[in-house]
Design a protein around this motif. Structure first.
Motif, short mmCIF file in Angstrom:
data_model
loop_
_atom_site.label_atom_id
_atom_site.label_comp_id
_atom_site.label_asym_id
_atom_site.label_seq_id
_atom_site.Cartn_x
_atom_site.Cartn_y
_atom_site.Cartn_z
N THR A 1 44.91 49.83 44.13
CA THR A 1 43.60 49.29 44.47
C THR A 1 43.14 49.64 45.87
O THR A 1 41.96 49.53 46.18
CB THR A 1 43.62 47.76 44.33
OG1 THR A 1 44.54 47.21 45.31
CG2 THR A 1 44.07 47.35 42.94
N GLU B 1 36.34 45.30 30.30
CA GLU B 1 34.90 45.28 30.02
C GLU B 1 34.36 43.85 30.05
O GLU B 1 33.31 43.57 30.66
CB GLU B 1 34.63 45.93 28.66
CG GLU B 1 34.90 47.43 28.61
CD GLU B 1 36.38 47.75 28.44
OE1 GLU B 1 37.18 46.79 28.27
OE2 GLU B 1 36.74 48.94 28.51
N LEU C 1 34.29 42.47 33.62
CA LEU C 1 33.17 42.99 34.41
C LEU C 1 31.86 42.31 34.01
O LEU C 1 30.98 42.08 34.85
CB LEU C 1 33.07 44.50 34.23
CG LEU C 1 34.20 45.32 34.88
CD1 LEU C 1 34.09 46.79 34.50
CD2 LEU C 1 34.17 45.17 36.39
N LYS D 1 29.50 40.20 36.51
CA LYS D 1 28.07 40.45 36.66
C LYS D 1 27.25 39.20 36.43
O LYS D 1 26.20 38.97 37.07
CB LYS D 1 27.65 41.54 35.67
CG LYS D 1 26.21 41.99 35.81
CD LYS D 1 25.91 43.14 34.86
CE LYS D 1 24.47 43.60 35.03
NZ LYS D 1 24.15 44.72 34.09
N ARG E 1 29.09 41.45 44.01
CA ARG E 1 28.67 42.83 44.22
C ARG E 1 29.72 43.58 45.05
O ARG E 1 30.08 44.72 44.76
CB ARG E 1 27.32 42.84 44.93
CG ARG E 1 26.67 44.23 44.99
CD ARG E 1 25.32 44.16 45.70
NE ARG E 1 24.43 43.17 45.10
CZ ARG E 1 24.11 42.00 45.68
NH1 ARG E 1 24.62 41.71 46.88
NH2 ARG E 1 23.31 41.15 45.08
N ARG F 1 32.86 44.15 42.87
CA ARG F 1 32.67 45.19 41.86
C ARG F 1 32.77 46.58 42.46
O ARG F 1 33.25 47.52 41.84
CB ARG F 1 31.32 44.98 41.18
CG ARG F 1 31.07 45.93 39.99
CD ARG F 1 29.84 45.54 39.20
NE ARG F 1 28.65 45.52 40.04
CZ ARG F 1 27.98 44.42 40.40
NH1 ARG F 1 28.43 43.23 39.99
NH2 ARG F 1 26.90 44.49 41.15
N ASP F 2 32.33 46.73 43.70
CA ASP F 2 32.37 48.04 44.36
C ASP F 2 33.75 48.39 44.89
O ASP F 2 34.02 49.56 45.17
CB ASP F 2 31.35 48.07 45.51
CG ASP F 2 29.92 47.96 45.00
OD1 ASP F 2 29.69 48.26 43.82
OD2 ASP F 2 29.05 47.55 45.81
N HIS F 3 34.62 47.41 45.04
CA HIS F 3 35.93 47.67 45.64
C HIS F 3 37.07 47.32 44.68
O HIS F 3 37.63 48.19 44.01
CB HIS F 3 36.07 46.89 46.95
CG HIS F 3 35.11 47.33 48.02
ND1 HIS F 3 33.80 46.89 48.07
CD2 HIS F 3 35.26 48.18 49.06
CE1 HIS F 3 33.19 47.45 49.10
NE2 HIS F 3 34.05 48.24 49.72
N ARG G 1 37.05 47.61 40.11
CA ARG G 1 36.74 48.85 39.41
C ARG G 1 37.55 48.90 38.11
O ARG G 1 38.66 48.37 38.04
CB ARG G 1 37.04 50.06 40.28
CG ARG G 1 36.12 50.18 41.51
CD ARG G 1 36.22 51.59 42.10
NE ARG G 1 37.54 51.84 42.64
CZ ARG G 1 37.88 51.63 43.91
NH1 ARG G 1 36.98 51.17 44.77
NH2 ARG G 1 39.10 51.89 44.33
N LYS G 2 37.01 49.56 37.11
CA LYS G 2 37.63 49.52 35.78
C LYS G 2 39.05 50.10 35.83
O LYS G 2 39.97 49.56 35.19
CB LYS G 2 36.77 50.30 34.78
CG LYS G 2 37.31 50.19 33.35
CD LYS G 2 36.38 50.86 32.35
CE LYS G 2 36.94 50.72 30.94
NZ LYS G 2 36.06 51.33 29.91
N GLY G 3 39.24 51.18 36.57
CA GLY G 3 40.58 51.76 36.66
C GLY G 3 41.58 50.78 37.27
O GLY G 3 42.72 50.66 36.80
N ASN G 4 41.16 50.05 38.31
CA ASN G 4 42.04 49.05 38.91
C ASN G 4 42.40 47.97 37.92
O ASN G 4 43.56 47.55 37.80
CB ASN G 4 41.36 48.43 40.14
CG ASN G 4 41.20 49.41 41.27
OD1 ASN G 4 41.73 50.52 41.23
ND2 ASN G 4 40.44 49.02 42.29
#
Length: 894
Positions: A160, A187, A190, A194, A205, A208-210, A213-216
């Motif tokens: 991460t 999914e 997230l 949101k 916000r 979500r940017d840090h 993330r979906k990969g994390n």
């Protein structure tokens, strides 16, 4: 297959551990991959069910984070009031541990196990509060995310890019009686983020940017699933162990491949790797070090080592089992302990008739495997079809076979002498005795030959019709069969006992070697002596040269000098540096940098690699076989542990020395700054007054200048003491000894300007026949001046100070006695330390250096100094100096 008898002590420990587990408070962890998956919601939902069942439940801490659906679940539940703690000018709510212990509910909810408590709480972390609640017998429900596990801190940071500061030790999770995974797909998480169901919009916000993330989230989800599976697997193993379940439960596949010295093992390892990969299962390569291992030649031992290293390279775990009985029993016992579901072995390629006598481990495995699946893989039909040591297992040296024939002939001769006077059963016993002698002395092959020859001789000579192999009475056929069977059994049993004895001796030798190494390392003081001891033991045990390289301040390896250490060129240093930086073995006999002259092993400590051990064989490597390789690694591990202990001790000593120096420096600066300001202030004030006040009288100006002179002398004394103590500590004190009378030293001191106003208070008692003493006159004047000054400082005004001297034996002693308050009990030795001052001297000027200087100077002269309380009151300082050889007397007329 008969299982080995369980150890009663081990069974008792298991029962006691299980009883303790049953009686202790229960901990349940609701475990998730990330914030927002619903851990708190799941905990509250189950808590409400327990509440309906009548469980005495209290909400200790629940963080709703503004989620209305979560807050609704707390309605109707008893909530423990929080306490307010002041922090940074405001009051923050925190969990009240004392209130929870006083309330003592049956179950308490503690959200966010990794939370850091507000400063002022009893414990720094919430998990410590939970452990105290459990110790008090209170069941706990709690929540935690996978990123807070201490062992996964580095992994999470790598995935991460965020270093998690709030961590929970893995031992807390291991203490959990139940771990429930609360899972949610990335999914859906997230979407919740949101919608503002995880954080407030601004925080959401940023998250979500840090972090979010979906990969994390995918990686964290996999970590959470794996850790939960490991926890469930550990619980299943504990259950199977407590219930005495020996069979395998195939809840998850685990593969075991049997490794040997033949060429088939390499194929088995690769096939097992592919099978484990397709099943998504873990696998382990096992080599059973049976008694026949000691009969292997060098090529076979090298092949075993290569096969084990290949398994490690392909990602498998390697284990060497010390077998003392049947190979199939050892493998199945290990498989049951590790809950193995599939065992991979090679199809036997030796002739069937060999299995009739030696047995077939593959057939035995299949017959006794129970619920474990056995996979038999066909090997390549090469020259390895017959094991290269088959001949050595079936035959023995010709000498043993000849002795076997001679023994049977001797038994036949003895039987012939008593044949007419005894029964055939006695003749049979004579032959069995001969077979037993051959089996115990010469091994299995000669005993088998002796059995066949004994049956043939008994039939040919002692069974009618005589001197033929024709048997007229078929009842003798049973006797022949029993003789042959008993001979074979005795031969096999004695061979197994001899092999087990050899194996036991080898194990005993290894244990003794490690014990001796541990003793020598424990006796070694300092890392240099420890390294020398390790090099000596490795060189002796493995017939080689060794070197231990330790890093310098820049991380470059350096080798301490030792006569058994081998020189290192740039290439060898490069290999050693690679081992140090990558924490893996390399060099000769490994798969990494095999072109090196020596083998290099990392010395692994608890906090990283401490150094590298290099071993250069004199001939062929003695550690090519697995048992010797393990022994060499054990040597490296023992050395690393001892080295870490030594380095920690040296670091602790250095830290303590630095702390003492820092404390001394601070005390010295504090004392000196005060003692410097006082005389400087007096001198400045006196001189300024004398210069700026023209109308003062001459007597007043003289008094001012006298006062300035006295303070200047005091300042000079202080600076001289500082220089003297610095010289003493630096070892720069050079004695210039001369044969001098004590009266001369005392007179020179009393005429010093420092004592001009107080010299009349000093009374001397010096006999006229005192011998000359070899000493440095200047330094001894300093000692006597410091002692007199100290005595005058602590004596009442006007009271005398006595100086006495006397010679006794081979020493001369003088004393300085005052009439002051004396020395407090227990302070007699401490007052000679730097900056040490007596209780009565705290209000008197001085830096506490004078007596320390006296002790240093007297010790340099080979004498001693001591402080005692005089019987008539006051303190008495005794200084004793050695007289030595008297100086030559001058001759008349010279």
């Amino acid at each position: 297959m008969a299982l080995p008898r369980p150890d009663p002590d081990a069974l008792l420990r298991k029962v006691q551990a299980e009883e303790a587990r049953e009686n202790r408070a229960k901990l349940k962890v609701f475990f998730g991959a990330a914030p927002g998956v619903g851990k708190t919601y799941a905990m509250l939902s189950e808590a409400r069910e327990r509440n309906v069942e009548g469980v005495d439940l209290v909400v200790g801490v629940v963080e709703t984070h503004g989620r209305s659906e979560t807050a609704a679940l707390t309605e109707g539940l008893e909530i423990l009031p929080r306490k307010e703690l002041a922090y940074a000018g405001q009051f923050l709510p925190e969990f009240d541990l004392d209130a929870a212990l006083a309330r003592r509910p049956g179950l308490i909810l503690m959200d966010e196990l990794a939370h850091t408590n507000v400063l002022g709480s009893r414990h720094a972390k919430r998990w410590q509060d939970v452990m105290e609640l459990l110790d008090a017998g209170i069941n706990v429900y709690t929540t935690m995310n996978v990123q807070h596990l201490e062992s996964l801190k580095d992994v999470v940071a790598q995935i991460t890019g965020v270093t998690v500061r709030e961590n929970v030790p893995d031992t807390v999770m291991e203490r959990a009686d139940e771990v429930e995974l609360v899972d949610l797909s990335p999914e859906d998480l997230l979407v919740r983020l949101k919608e503002g169901k995880v954080y407030l919009p601004d925080q959401a916000r940023h998250a979500r940017d840090h972090f979010f993330r979906k990969g994390n989230l995918l990686a964290l989800r996999e970590l959470a699933l794996r850790h939960t599976a490991e926890n469930v697997d550990a619980q299943m193993r504990r259950y199977m162990e407590s219930e005495g379940i020996r069979k395998t439960w195939a809840a998850g596949d685990r593969l075991l491949v049997c490794v040997g010295p033949d060429g088939l093992s390499e194929r088995l390892i690769r096939s097992t790797r592919r099978m484990a990969s397709s099943l998504g299962a873990s696998w382990v390569a096992v080599y059973v070090e049976s008694p026949r291992h000691f009969k292997f030649n060098e090529e076979e031992r090298n092949r075993v080592e290569e096969n084990l290293r290949l398994a490690e390279k392909l990602g498998g775990e390697t284990v060497v089992i010390e077998g003392g009985g049947r190979t199939d029993e050892d493998i199945l016992a290990f498989a049951q302990d590790r809950n193995i579901t599939k065992i991979v072995v090679g199809k036997p390629s030796r002739p069937k008739w060999v299995d009739v006598f030696a047995g077939s481990p593959v057939d035995d495995l299949i017959r006794h495997s129970g619920d474990i699946d056995i996979y038999v893989i066909t090997g390549e039909t090469t020259k390895q079809a017959d094991p290269p040591n088959l001949r050595s297992r079936i035959t023995s040296p010709l000498r043993n076979y000849l002795l076997s024939v001679i023994t049977v002939a001797l038994a036949t001769a003895i039987a012939g002498l008593i044949f007419r006077r005894t029964e055939l059963a006695d003749i049979v016993m004579i032959y069995l005795l001969g077979i037993l002698v051959v089996a115990t002395r010469f091994g299995r092959g000669p005993s088998l030959l002796a059995s066949l020859l004994s049956v043939a001789a008994f039939d040919f000579i002692f069974v009618p019709p005589y001197f033929t192999f024709v048997v007229s009475d078929f009842r003798h056929v049973g006797t022949f069969s029993v003789m042959l069977l008993v001979g074979v059994v005795i031969g096999n049993l004695t061979e197994r006992i001899r092999a087990q004895a050899r194996l036991a001796r080898a194990r005993e030798q290894r244990t003794q070697v490690l014990f001796r190494l541990g003793q020598e390392l424990a006796r070694s003081a300092g890392s240099t002596a420890l390294v020398a001891s390790a090099i000596q033991n490795v060189a002796t045990q493995f017939q080689s040269h060794a070197v231990v390289l330790l890093p310098d301040g820049s991380g470059r390896l350096e080798a301490p000098a030792h006569h058994l250490a081998f020189p290192l060129n740039d290439q060898e240093r490069g290999v050693a540096q690679w081992v140090f930086e990558h924490d893996e073995p390399a060099g000769l006999g490994t798969l990494t940098l095999p072109g090196a002259r020596a083998t290099y092993l990392p010395l692994k400590g608890s906090k990283g690699t401490l150094g590298v051990m290099g071993v250069l064989p004199d001939d062929s490597p003695q550690w090519a076989e697995p048992d010797q390789r393990q022994l060499l690694e054990a040597f490296a591990n023992q050395t690393a542990l001892a080295l870490e202990r030594s380095l920690l001790a040296e670091q602790s000593t250095a830290d303590r020395r630095r702390a003492d120096e820092e404390r001394l420096r601070n005390a010295l600066l504090s004392s000196v700054s005060h003692d410097l300001r006082t005389p400087l202030g007096v001198i400045t004030g006196a001189v300024s007054t004398a210069l700026e006040t023209p109308d003062i009288s001459d007597s007043t100006r003289r008094d001012l200048l006298t006062s300035a002179q006295e303070e200047a002398q005091r300042l000079h004394r202080l600076v001289s003491n500082l220089l003297d103590i610095t010289r003493l500590e630096a070892g720069a004190l050079n004695l210039r000894t001369e044969w001098i009378p004590v009266e001369e030293v005392v007179g020179a001191v009393l005429n010093r300007r420092e004592l001009a106003t107080e010299a009349m208070r000093v009374r001397t008692h010096l006999p006229e026949d005192l011998p000359l003493v070899a000493m440095d006159a200047v330094l001894m004047e300093q000692v006597l001046l410091n002692l007199i000054d100290n005595a005058l400082k602590y004596s009442p005004p006007g009271s005398p100070v006595d100086i006495k001297a006397w010679a006794a034996g081979k020493s001369l002693t003088f004393s300085v006695t005052d009439q002051g308050p004396g020395i407090a009990p227990g302070e007699e030795a401490r007052i000679f330390e730097k900056l040490a001052r007596g209780e009565a001297g705290t209000s008197r000027p001085g830096a506490g250096l004078g007596l320390a200087i006296c002790k240093g100077i007297v010790t340099a002269h080979g004498g001693w100094i001591q402080a005692v309380n005089h019987p008539r009151g006051g303190a008495q300082f005794l200084v004793s100096l050695p007289l030595g050889t008297p100086p030559p007397m001058p001759q008349e007329g010279a």
